[in-house]
Design an enzyme around this catalytic site. Structure first.
Site, PDB file in Angstrom:
ATOM      1  N   TYR A  30       0.793  -1.222   0.000  1.00  0.00           N
ATOM      2  CA  TYR A  30       0.000   0.000   0.000  1.00  0.00           C
ATOM      3  C   TYR A  30       0.828   1.275   0.000  1.00  0.00           C
ATOM      4  CZ  TYR A  30       0.764  -0.362   5.124  1.00  0.00           C
ATOM      5  OH  TYR A  30       1.311  -0.472   6.381  1.00  0.00           O
ATOM      6  N   CYS A  31       2.148   1.186  -0.030  1.00  0.00           N
ATOM      7  CA  CYS A  31       2.990   2.376   0.155  1.00  0.00           C
ATOM      8  C   CYS A  31       2.880   3.336  -1.028  1.00  0.00           C
ATOM      9  CB  CYS A  31       4.448   1.975   0.368  1.00  0.00           C
ATOM     10  SG  CYS A  31       5.508   3.404   0.706  1.00  0.00           S
ATOM     11  N   ARG A 143       2.476  -5.784   4.500  1.00  0.00           N
ATOM     12  CA  ARG A 143       3.841  -5.326   4.768  1.00  0.00           C
ATOM     13  C   ARG A 143       4.823  -6.464   4.471  1.00  0.00           C
ATOM     14  NH1 ARG A 143       4.242  -0.450   6.768  1.00  0.00           N
ATOM     15  NH2 ARG A 143       6.361  -0.818   7.481  1.00  0.00           N
ATOM     16  N   CYS A 302       3.700  19.346   1.562  1.00  0.00           N
ATOM     17  CA  CYS A 302       3.248  18.350   2.528  1.00  0.00           C
ATOM     18  C   CYS A 302       3.777  16.993   2.080  1.00  0.00           C
ATOM     19  CB  CYS A 302       1.721  18.350   2.585  1.00  0.00           C
ATOM     20  SG  CYS A 302       0.975  16.987   3.528  1.00  0.00           S
ATOM     21  N   ASP A 303       3.896  16.076   3.018  1.00  0.00           N
ATOM     22  CA  ASP A 303       4.353  14.725   2.705  1.00  0.00           C
ATOM     23  C   ASP A 303       3.436  14.032   1.702  1.00  0.00           C
ATOM     24  OD1 ASP A 303       5.796  12.276   2.994  1.00  0.00           O
ATOM     25  OD2 ASP A 303       4.292  11.577   4.419  1.00  0.00           O
ATOM     26  N   CYS A 347     -21.726  21.286  10.018  1.00  0.00           N
ATOM     27  CA  CYS A 347     -21.685  20.005  10.721  1.00  0.00           C
ATOM     28  C   CYS A 347     -21.451  20.206  12.220  1.00  0.00           C
ATOM     29  CB  CYS A 347     -20.580  19.131  10.137  1.00  0.00           C
ATOM     30  SG  CYS A 347     -20.394  17.523  10.946  1.00  0.00           S
ATOM     31  N   CYS A 376     -15.679  11.105   5.868  1.00  0.00           N
ATOM     32  CA  CYS A 376     -16.678  11.877   6.609  1.00  0.00           C
ATOM     33  C   CYS A 376     -17.598  10.992   7.449  1.00  0.00           C
ATOM     34  CB  CYS A 376     -17.484  12.738   5.647  1.00  0.00           C
ATOM     35  SG  CYS A 376     -18.884  13.595   6.417  1.00  0.00           S
TER      36      CYS A 376
END
Length: 419
Positions: A30-31, A143, A302-303, A347, A376
């Site tokens: 999933y990386c 993993r 951002c990462d 909300c 959400c």
């Protein structure tokens, strides 16, 4: 290079440092970061040079308006660089500290740790983030190493070495399609192995669009309004199971573990319930002060936004502080609030969620507006579920009591908030 005065704000900024870029000894299915190699097709030396390293450390310390500076090292897998690289890091930090306190955090898969590593980490008080997704069968679901072999045993060997040398560590668990179905098994396992500080990160990745695939990417780039949206991957967590995952763990934690086990997400939520603001950027009203730097000195917003569009510059020819406080980065941070749909603004749990990470805002609201967070439903469920408990914890703290007093209250028959 032009010098820059310290940023004129009372708060520091955070940079996730990628000294080896996306290079890793594992091949986690999933990386999202492994494919960042394609951003640097001509790169042959995946290693932050001494020149870049020193310039980064010097500027990062200089441009922070706070007395304690925290460096965060990640990858890829930073331990591939070896202990000598991080000895150099510590030397340069001491050289440029200027009387300020320096701390280090290093995120690792743990498979390359040995006695030399752990002696060094203990001696220099590194905080280790250990990536582990739960018990063997859940961890090994995704993993795996480069031969597609399971990694659980190697991670556990690394964990035992951390304990042997008394290295401070926390655990980072990626909540995915598989382990989200077994929240208490995951939580109890993390406690059994000695986890006292736990991070849960929801896995939400989308398949690349045709345009992104043409550029060589398998995962979708950050969402933009009006663009066709691609489906999430089969290993991504679904919204309702993620909400149930968090609720189940909170219910056990609030009865048994407050003050003994610290769950990052719960701590951040309590900060919002006390109207102190979130310690996590994903739940803050605005973002933009958590950036990422690549091995060659390239700075990104951002990462999760390491793409050419979000490249701010390079520290070898631009000042780090200047890029952090630039109009582009300021707009990036403000956009989190400015693009929040009306559905979110009305909300009841907006104060706790604030639309979560913009990376996940790729579905439509019930009335057809773009920009609703995929998670959400999870956060609506979770934040409403924990509201009575966190209101009580906040009240306890304001009245000078320990938050842990809630455990006795929650176990009583009259406690309506902990089923």
């Amino acid at each position: 290079m032009n010098n820059t005065a310290p940023i004129n704000t009372g708060h520091g900024f955070h940079v996730l440092t990628k000294p080896i870029g996306p290079i890793c000894n594992l091949d986690c299915r999933y990386c999202f970061y492994l494919e960042k190699e394609k951003l640097y097709p001509d790169e042959h030396q995946w290693r932050m040079s001494d020149a870049v390293l020193e310039e980064y450390i010097r500027q990062y310390i200089q441009d922070q308006p706070v007395p304690e500076i925290n460096f965060a090292w990640q990858g890829g897998e930073p331990t591939l660089l070896g202990v000598p690289f991080f000895r150099k890091v510590v030397e340069l930090q001491q050289k440029h500290a200027g009387g300020r306190k320096i701390s280090n955090a290093l995120q690792t898969n743990g498979t390359l740790l040995n006695d030399e590593w752990c002696k060094f980490l203990a001696a220099h008080k590194f905080l280790i983030g250990l990536s582990i997704d739960g018990p063997r069968e859940l961890h090994d679901q995704y993993r795996v190493d480069k031969r597609q072999k399971p990694t659980f045993d190697a991670v556990m060997r690394g964990l035992e070495l951390l304990k042997k040398h008394k290295v401070d560590f926390n655990t980072l668990t990626v909540v995915n399609h598989a382990n989200s179905q077994q929240p208490l098994e995951v939580y109890r396992f993390l406690k059994e192995i000695g986890g006292e500080f736990l991070q849960f990160i929801p896995l939400v990745e989308r398949r690349a669009s045709a345009q992104s695939k043409a550029r060589g990417f398998d995962f979708a780039e950050p969402p933009e309004p009006g663009h066709p949206q691609s489906p999430v991957t089969e290993w991504s967590v679904e919204a309702k199971p993620y909400g149930n995952f968090l609720c189940a763990i909170f219910d056990e934690w609030v009865r048994q573990d407050v003050g003994r086990v610290f769950v990052q997400l719960f701590d951040a939520a309590l900060g919002n319930w006390m109207r102190l603001g979130s310690s996590l950027c994903v739940f803050a009203e605005k973002c933009g002060v958590a950036l990422a730097i690549e091995h060659n000195g390239d700075l990104y917003s951002c990462d999760h936004y390491v793409y050419p569009k979000y490249h701010l510059g390079n520290i070898l020819n631009q000042s780090l502080g200047g890029m952090v406080r630039s109009d582009r980065q300021t707009k990036f941070g403000n956009d989190k609030f400015d693009t929040l749909p009306q559905y979110c603004r009305k909300c009841e749990v907006r104060f706790a969620c604030n639309g979560e990470c913009p990376k996940h805002r790729f579905i439509k609201t019930p009335d057809g507006e773009d920009g609703l967070n995929y998670l959400c439903p999870a956060y609506k469920l979770f934040f409403n579920h924990i509201d009575p408990g966190l209101r009580l914890m906040a009240q306890l703290l304001r009245n000078g009591h320990a938050a842990a007093d809630i455990m006795e209250i929650s176990r009583s028959a009259c406690a309506g908030f902990a089923p």
